[in-house]
Design a protein around this motif. Structure first.
Motif, mmCIF file in Angstrom:
data_model
loop_
_atom_site.group_PDB
_atom_site.id
_atom_site.type_symbol
_atom_site.label_atom_id
_atom_site.label_comp_id
_atom_site.label_asym_id
_atom_site.label_seq_id
_atom_site.Cartn_x
_atom_site.Cartn_y
_atom_site.Cartn_z
ATOM 1 N N ALA A 31 72.121 -4.707 33.742
ATOM 2 C CA ALA A 31 72.736 -5.535 32.706
ATOM 3 C C ALA A 31 74.244 -5.470 32.804
ATOM 4 C CB ALA A 31 72.295 -5.062 31.327
ATOM 5 N N ARG A 32 74.860 -6.544 32.374
ATOM 6 C CA ARG A 32 76.316 -6.568 32.227
ATOM 7 C C ARG A 32 76.590 -6.196 30.771
ATOM 8 N NH1 ARG A 32 77.243 -12.415 33.913
ATOM 9 N NH2 ARG A 32 75.230 -12.507 32.912
ATOM 10 N N LEU A 33 76.782 -4.902 30.553
ATOM 11 C CA LEU A 33 76.885 -4.355 29.211
ATOM 12 C C LEU A 33 78.008 -3.335 29.162
ATOM 13 C CD1 LEU A 33 75.599 -4.003 26.337
ATOM 14 C CD2 LEU A 33 74.182 -2.215 27.355
ATOM 15 N N GLY A 34 78.950 -3.517 28.247
ATOM 16 C CA GLY A 34 79.987 -2.515 28.049
ATOM 17 C C GLY A 34 81.348 -3.126 27.788
ATOM 18 N N VAL A 35 82.234 -2.292 27.265
ATOM 19 C CA VAL A 35 83.571 -2.752 26.886
ATOM 20 C C VAL A 35 84.647 -2.385 27.920
ATOM 21 C CG1 VAL A 35 83.067 -2.717 24.423
ATOM 22 C CG2 VAL A 35 83.991 -0.667 25.504
ATOM 23 N N GLU A 39 82.671 -1.572 33.466
ATOM 24 C CA GLU A 39 81.381 -2.099 33.013
ATOM 25 C C GLU A 39 81.348 -3.626 33.087
ATOM 26 O OE1 GLU A 39 79.825 1.073 29.745
ATOM 27 O OE2 GLU A 39 81.632 -0.055 29.202
ATOM 28 N N LYS A 40 82.525 -4.218 33.029
ATOM 29 C CA LYS A 40 82.612 -5.679 33.133
ATOM 30 C C LYS A 40 82.586 -6.136 34.581
ATOM 31 C CE LYS A 40 85.132 -6.181 28.815
ATOM 32 N NZ LYS A 40 86.389 -6.573 28.193
ATOM 33 N N ALA A 41 82.997 -5.251 35.494
ATOM 34 C CA ALA A 41 83.095 -5.606 36.908
ATOM 35 C C ALA A 41 81.738 -5.642 37.603
ATOM 36 C CB ALA A 41 84.015 -4.619 37.634
ATOM 37 N N ALA A 42 80.791 -4.853 37.113
ATOM 38 C CA ALA A 42 79.487 -4.781 37.776
ATOM 39 C C ALA A 42 78.403 -4.479 36.748
ATOM 40 C CB ALA A 42 79.507 -3.687 38.843
ATOM 41 N N SER A 43 77.205 -4.899 37.072
ATOM 42 C CA SER A 43 76.101 -4.584 36.173
ATOM 43 C C SER A 43 75.783 -3.091 36.270
ATOM 44 C CB SER A 43 74.871 -5.428 36.516
ATOM 45 O OG SER A 43 74.414 -5.132 37.804
ATOM 46 N N LYS A 79 64.337 -9.874 29.489
ATOM 47 C CA LYS A 79 64.942 -10.037 30.819
ATOM 48 C C LYS A 79 65.868 -11.253 30.850
ATOM 49 C CE LYS A 79 61.305 -7.987 33.688
ATOM 50 N NZ LYS A 79 60.240 -8.309 34.671
ATOM 51 N N ALA A 80 65.415 -12.359 30.288
ATOM 52 C CA ALA A 80 66.240 -13.576 30.264
ATOM 53 C C ALA A 80 67.495 -13.362 29.431
ATOM 54 C CB ALA A 80 65.422 -14.747 29.720
ATOM 55 N N MET A 81 67.360 -12.679 28.312
ATOM 56 C CA MET A 81 68.506 -12.413 27.444
ATOM 57 C C MET A 81 69.548 -11.571 28.168
ATOM 58 S SD MET A 81 68.490 -10.332 23.830
ATOM 59 C CE MET A 81 67.464 -11.542 23.035
ATOM 60 N N VAL A 82 69.105 -10.538 28.850
ATOM 61 C CA VAL A 82 70.017 -9.640 29.564
ATOM 62 C C VAL A 82 70.696 -10.369 30.719
ATOM 63 C CG1 VAL A 82 70.034 -7.604 31.072
ATOM 64 C CG2 VAL A 82 68.869 -7.507 28.870
ATOM 65 N N ALA A 83 69.992 -11.260 31.377
ATOM 66 C CA ALA A 83 70.554 -11.986 32.526
ATOM 67 C C ALA A 83 71.542 -13.073 32.112
ATOM 68 C CB ALA A 83 69.427 -12.610 33.340
ATOM 69 N N ARG A 84 71.475 -13.493 30.868
ATOM 70 C CA ARG A 84 72.235 -14.661 30.408
ATOM 71 C C ARG A 84 73.750 -14.450 30.426
ATOM 72 N NH1 ARG A 84 69.565 -15.593 25.533
ATOM 73 N NH2 ARG A 84 67.845 -16.268 26.827
ATOM 74 N N ARG A 85 74.233 -13.277 29.950
ATOM 75 C CA ARG A 85 75.690 -13.122 29.813
ATOM 76 C C ARG A 85 76.066 -11.648 29.651
ATOM 77 N NH1 ARG A 85 77.430 -12.186 24.487
ATOM 78 N NH2 ARG A 85 75.762 -12.344 22.961
ATOM 79 N N HIS A 86 77.359 -11.403 29.741
ATOM 80 C CA HIS A 86 77.888 -10.060 29.478
ATOM 81 C C HIS A 86 77.867 -9.810 27.970
ATOM 82 C CE1 HIS A 86 80.345 -6.477 30.211
ATOM 83 N NE2 HIS A 86 80.802 -6.728 29.011
ATOM 84 N N HIS A 88 79.183 -6.889 25.124
ATOM 85 C CA HIS A 88 80.071 -5.731 24.992
ATOM 86 C C HIS A 88 79.367 -4.487 24.464
ATOM 87 C CE1 HIS A 88 83.350 -8.825 25.131
ATOM 88 N NE2 HIS A 88 83.776 -7.916 25.988
ATOM 89 N N LEU A 89 78.576 -4.627 23.425
ATOM 90 C CA LEU A 89 78.028 -3.455 22.737
ATOM 91 C C LEU A 89 76.520 -3.329 22.878
ATOM 92 C CD1 LEU A 89 80.011 -3.770 19.388
ATOM 93 C CD2 LEU A 89 80.564 -2.312 21.361
ATOM 94 N N ALA A 90 76.065 -2.104 23.093
ATOM 95 C CA ALA A 90 74.623 -1.830 23.107
ATOM 96 C C ALA A 90 74.012 -2.188 21.753
ATOM 97 C CB ALA A 90 74.371 -0.371 23.451
ATOM 98 N N GLU A 91 74.783 -2.024 20.687
ATOM 99 C CA GLU A 91 74.313 -2.378 19.350
ATOM 100 C C GLU A 91 74.002 -3.877 19.250
ATOM 101 O OE1 GLU A 91 76.800 1.344 18.799
ATOM 102 O OE2 GLU A 91 76.902 -0.461 20.037
#
Length: 138
Positions: A31-35, A39-43, A79-86, A88-91
């Motif tokens: 996933a592209r997740l994080g601030v 974390e923005k450069a790579a999944s 899976k589709a939700m995670v693939a859709r976009r970056h 920022h927050l796990a929350e």
């Protein structure tokens, strides 16, 4: 499976509501997740756990998938939700997954845990867990 006693003013008996649990354990995704910039450069690897409390039909008329909440459908939507976009927050991700699960009116409650196992050195995992009751049921 244990019946739940209803406090329904319409006088439904304990036989009217039967619950069961659906769970998805350790769904590992990239996933592209994080601030942070890294974390923005790579999944990165995330682990998702989902627990749902679901109404069981009082009578299963047939051995028919349409009568129950399908965990494969939930997994595919996540899976589709995670693939859709970056994100920022796990929350945020956990909350979106909870909302997705509660879209099905048979779901009484949803608990979602999102973990980032590679985020902190010497920690097995870090993350967040969110639980919500259905507005239709609360």
């Amino acid at each position: 499976m244990k019946d739940v006693v209803s406090s329904d003013p319409a006088g439904r008996s304990e036989d009217d509501i039967r619950l069961y649990r659906i769970f998805i354990r350790d769904l590992t995704l990239n996933a592209r997740l994080g601030v942070y910039d890294r974390e923005k450069a790579a999944s990165q690897r995330i682990v998702v756990n989902i627990d749902l409390t679901v109404a069981l039909p009082s009578v299963l008329l047939e051995d028919d998938l349409r009568q129950v909440v399908c965990y494969e459908t939930i997994v595919n939507k996540v899976k589709a939700m995670v693939a859709r976009r970056h994100i920022h927050l796990a929350e945020t991700l956990a909350g979106q997954i909870v909302n997705l699960c509660l879209e099905d009116s048979r779901v009484f409650s949803a608990r979602v845990r999102v973990e980032k196992p590679d985020a902190i050195a010497k920690a097995r995992s870090v993350g967040v867990e969110i639980e919500r009751l259905s507005r239709n049921r609360a």
